[in-house]
Design a protein around this motif. Structure first.
Motif, PDB file in Angstrom:
ATOM      1  N   GLU A  22      12.278  30.165 -38.747  1.00 38.54           N
ATOM      2  CA  GLU A  22      11.098  30.503 -39.643  1.00 38.54           C
ATOM      3  C   GLU A  22      11.155  29.525 -40.764  1.00 38.54           C
ATOM      4  O   GLU A  22      12.119  29.001 -41.405  1.00 38.54           O
ATOM      5  CB  GLU A  22      11.220  31.968 -40.005  1.00 38.54           C
ATOM      6  N   GLN A  23      10.031  29.570 -41.659  1.00 41.25           N
ATOM      7  CA  GLN A  23       9.852  28.826 -42.758  1.00 41.25           C
ATOM      8  C   GLN A  23       9.998  29.984 -43.885  1.00 41.25           C
ATOM      9  O   GLN A  23       9.131  30.734 -43.865  1.00 41.25           O
ATOM     10  CB  GLN A  23       8.600  28.067 -42.968  1.00 41.25           C
ATOM     11  N   LEU A  24      10.689  29.638 -44.980  1.00 40.63           N
ATOM     12  CA  LEU A  24      10.750  30.561 -46.077  1.00 40.63           C
ATOM     13  C   LEU A  24       9.924  29.774 -47.278  1.00 40.63           C
ATOM     14  O   LEU A  24      10.004  28.722 -47.356  1.00 40.63           O
ATOM     15  CB  LEU A  24      12.274  30.698 -46.437  1.00 40.63           C
ATOM     16  N   ILE A  25       9.179  30.637 -47.968  1.00 40.40           N
ATOM     17  CA  ILE A  25       8.096  30.087 -48.656  1.00 40.40           C
ATOM     18  C   ILE A  25       8.406  30.846 -50.315  1.00 40.40           C
ATOM     19  O   ILE A  25       8.533  32.030 -50.174  1.00 40.40           O
ATOM     20  CB  ILE A  25       6.860  30.268 -48.586  1.00 40.40           C
ATOM     21  N   TYR A  26       8.367  29.909 -51.267  1.00 38.99           N
ATOM     22  CA  TYR A  26       8.464  30.558 -52.559  1.00 38.99           C
ATOM     23  C   TYR A  26       7.673  29.652 -53.377  1.00 38.99           C
ATOM     24  O   TYR A  26       7.875  28.586 -54.003  1.00 38.99           O
ATOM     25  CB  TYR A  26       9.914  30.099 -53.220  1.00 38.99           C
ATOM     26  N   PRO A  27       6.237  30.716 -53.676  1.00 39.60           N
ATOM     27  CA  PRO A  27       5.261  29.981 -54.506  1.00 39.60           C
ATOM     28  C   PRO A  27       5.752  29.737 -55.976  1.00 39.60           C
ATOM     29  O   PRO A  27       6.537  30.372 -56.527  1.00 39.60           O
ATOM     30  CB  PRO A  27       4.287  31.027 -54.470  1.00 39.60           C
ATOM     31  N   VAL A  60       7.431  32.789 -42.837  1.00 42.40           N
ATOM     32  CA  VAL A  60       6.325  32.366 -41.812  1.00 42.40           C
ATOM     33  C   VAL A  60       6.789  31.825 -40.328  1.00 42.40           C
ATOM     34  O   VAL A  60       7.766  30.765 -40.362  1.00 42.40           O
ATOM     35  CB  VAL A  60       5.351  31.412 -42.458  1.00 42.40           C
ATOM     36  N   ARG A  61       6.683  32.431 -39.388  1.00 47.11           N
ATOM     37  CA  ARG A  61       7.083  31.959 -38.016  1.00 47.11           C
ATOM     38  C   ARG A  61       5.863  31.123 -37.391  1.00 47.11           C
ATOM     39  O   ARG A  61       4.948  31.774 -37.209  1.00 47.11           O
ATOM     40  CB  ARG A  61       7.610  32.938 -37.054  1.00 47.11           C
ATOM     41  N   MET A  99       5.668  40.711 -50.206  1.00 46.18           N
ATOM     42  CA  MET A  99       4.477  40.480 -49.938  1.00 46.18           C
ATOM     43  C   MET A  99       4.031  39.139 -49.709  1.00 46.18           C
ATOM     44  O   MET A  99       4.324  38.217 -50.376  1.00 46.18           O
ATOM     45  CB  MET A  99       3.525  41.185 -50.882  1.00 46.18           C
ATOM     46  N   SER A 100       3.208  38.741 -48.622  1.00 41.94           N
ATOM     47  CA  SER A 100       3.035  37.169 -48.198  1.00 41.94           C
ATOM     48  C   SER A 100       1.990  36.975 -48.952  1.00 41.94           C
ATOM     49  O   SER A 100       0.766  37.924 -49.340  1.00 41.94           O
ATOM     50  CB  SER A 100       2.566  37.431 -46.682  1.00 41.94           C
ATOM     51  N   MET A 101       1.655  35.653 -49.232  1.00 45.43           N
ATOM     52  CA  MET A 101       0.646  35.069 -49.685  1.00 45.43           C
ATOM     53  C   MET A 101       0.044  33.858 -48.893  1.00 45.43           C
ATOM     54  O   MET A 101      -0.914  33.264 -49.330  1.00 45.43           O
ATOM     55  CB  MET A 101       1.057  34.266 -51.079  1.00 45.43           C
ATOM     56  N   HIS A 102       0.451  33.818 -47.769  1.00 41.91           N
ATOM     57  CA  HIS A 102       0.110  32.726 -46.925  1.00 41.91           C
ATOM     58  C   HIS A 102      -1.434  33.249 -46.499  1.00 41.91           C
ATOM     59  O   HIS A 102      -1.775  34.378 -46.336  1.00 41.91           O
ATOM     60  CB  HIS A 102       0.897  32.471 -45.759  1.00 41.91           C
ATOM     61  N   THR A 103      -2.082  32.186 -46.006  1.00 40.37           N
ATOM     62  CA  THR A 103      -3.440  32.393 -45.410  1.00 40.37           C
ATOM     63  C   THR A 103      -3.380  31.939 -43.783  1.00 40.37           C
ATOM     64  O   THR A 103      -2.732  31.051 -43.754  1.00 40.37           O
ATOM     65  CB  THR A 103      -4.569  31.547 -45.984  1.00 40.37           C
ATOM     66  N   GLU A 104      -4.127  32.822 -42.966  1.00 46.29           N
ATOM     67  CA  GLU A 104      -3.855  32.509 -41.585  1.00 46.29           C
ATOM     68  C   GLU A 104      -5.375  32.044 -40.956  1.00 46.29           C
ATOM     69  O   GLU A 104      -6.477  32.509 -41.285  1.00 46.29           O
ATOM     70  CB  GLU A 104      -3.332  33.484 -40.573  1.00 46.29           C
ATOM     71  N   ILE A 105      -5.543  31.051 -40.216  1.00 49.23           N
ATOM     72  CA  ILE A 105      -6.777  30.628 -39.621  1.00 49.23           C
ATOM     73  C   ILE A 105      -6.492  30.462 -38.026  1.00 49.23           C
ATOM     74  O   ILE A 105      -5.323  29.977 -37.527  1.00 49.23           O
ATOM     75  CB  ILE A 105      -7.377  29.447 -40.063  1.00 49.23           C
ATOM     76  N   HIS A 106      -7.062  31.355 -37.116  1.00 50.95           N
ATOM     77  CA  HIS A 106      -7.013  31.188 -35.711  1.00 50.95           C
ATOM     78  C   HIS A 106      -7.905  30.282 -35.137  1.00 50.95           C
ATOM     79  O   HIS A 106      -9.363  30.363 -35.260  1.00 50.95           O
ATOM     80  CB  HIS A 106      -7.186  32.715 -35.238  1.00 50.95           C
TER      81      HIS A 106
END
Length: 257
Positions: free
Chosen positions: A123-128, A213-214, A1-8
């Protein structure tokens, strides 16, 4: 499950973007800023927003390919065959790390601008850090104890700068300071701990605790460098600079006690 936030950007005001960047102070989310149909913002425009609307301070300390300290507002990360022995200039996967782990006084906000994304991969891999702490406690409590209690020295560029710290601290929700290749491992116990942590992170790359995240050409990515680890997948490149990413580091406003 992703935890990132997106803004357009074609739907949001820049003031909303600034507020989302400032919210990273206490967050281990990544913030993805999509260009959408809007014209790509220049790096100078981003610098202006970060300074004037976010009230951040540029930390221009960077290390060149030959590990000399230079002061540059933006640093190019791109595939360059003549420098491919460095992750920053290769097409290979890059393991989980922080970008400023070797500074005792690191800037908090890491800001990327994707000037040119590869056709495939990258892609960037993210580990909070919150997930990292939970996973270590559940899967390897002994390693977690070592990582939070044993100080290590993280160094780059000779003795110019170094950071003496446990790899994970539990202050303010957790922080992590990690670069396998820059951690001094002359002590056998430290070496063993680092090898175990490196293997643990490799194992976790495909787990549900991490996500990818790409960023496409024109997109930006921002995060708090001490509140997550990031990595990069391999990418396809036929020519030098088929993938070009620019990075800058920014200090949060200092609060009065």
């Amino acid at each position: 499950m992703s935890m990132h936030t997106e803004i357009h950007l074609d739907q949001a005001e820049l003031s909303e973007v600034a507020a989302a960047i400032l919210a990273l102070e206490h967050s281990d989310n990544a913030l993805v800023i999509r260009t959408g149909k809007r014209q790509q913002l220049a790096r100078s425009d981003w610098s202006q927003l970060l300074q004037e609307q976010c009230h951040l301070t540029l930390d221009a300390r960077q290390y060149s390919y030959d590990e000399n300290l230079v002061l540059e507002p933006w640093w190019e990360i791109s595939n360059q065959p003549d420098k491919a022995n460095s992750y920053a200039y290769s097409t290979t996967p890059q393991p989980f790390h922080n970008d400023n782990a070797w500074f005792a006084d690191p800037a908090e906000i890491n800001f990327f601008v994707m000037e040119k994304q590869a056709v495939s991969g990258g892609e960037q891999l993210i580990y909070p850090v919150s997930r990292l702490i939970n996973d270590l406690q559940a899967l390897d409590a002994s390693l977690f104890d070592d990582l939070t209690t044993i100080p290590v020295t993280i160094r780059k560029g000779g003795d110019d700068f170094q950071n003496l710290t446990p790899i994970i601290t539990l202050e303010d929700g957790g922080r992590v300071y990690w670069n396998y290749y820059r951690t001094v491992k002359t002590d056998p116990h430290v070496n063993d701990m680092c090898e175990r942590f490196f293997a643990f992170l490799k194992q976790q790359e495909g787990s549900s605790s991490t996500y990818s995240v790409r960023c496409e050409t024109g997109d930006s990515l921002a995060f708090n460098d001490q509140r997550l680890l990031h990595a990069r997948t391999a990418f396809v490149a036929h020519q030098p600079r088929d993938r070009v990413l620019y990075q800058s580091m920014w200090r949060l406003p200092r609060r009065n006690p």
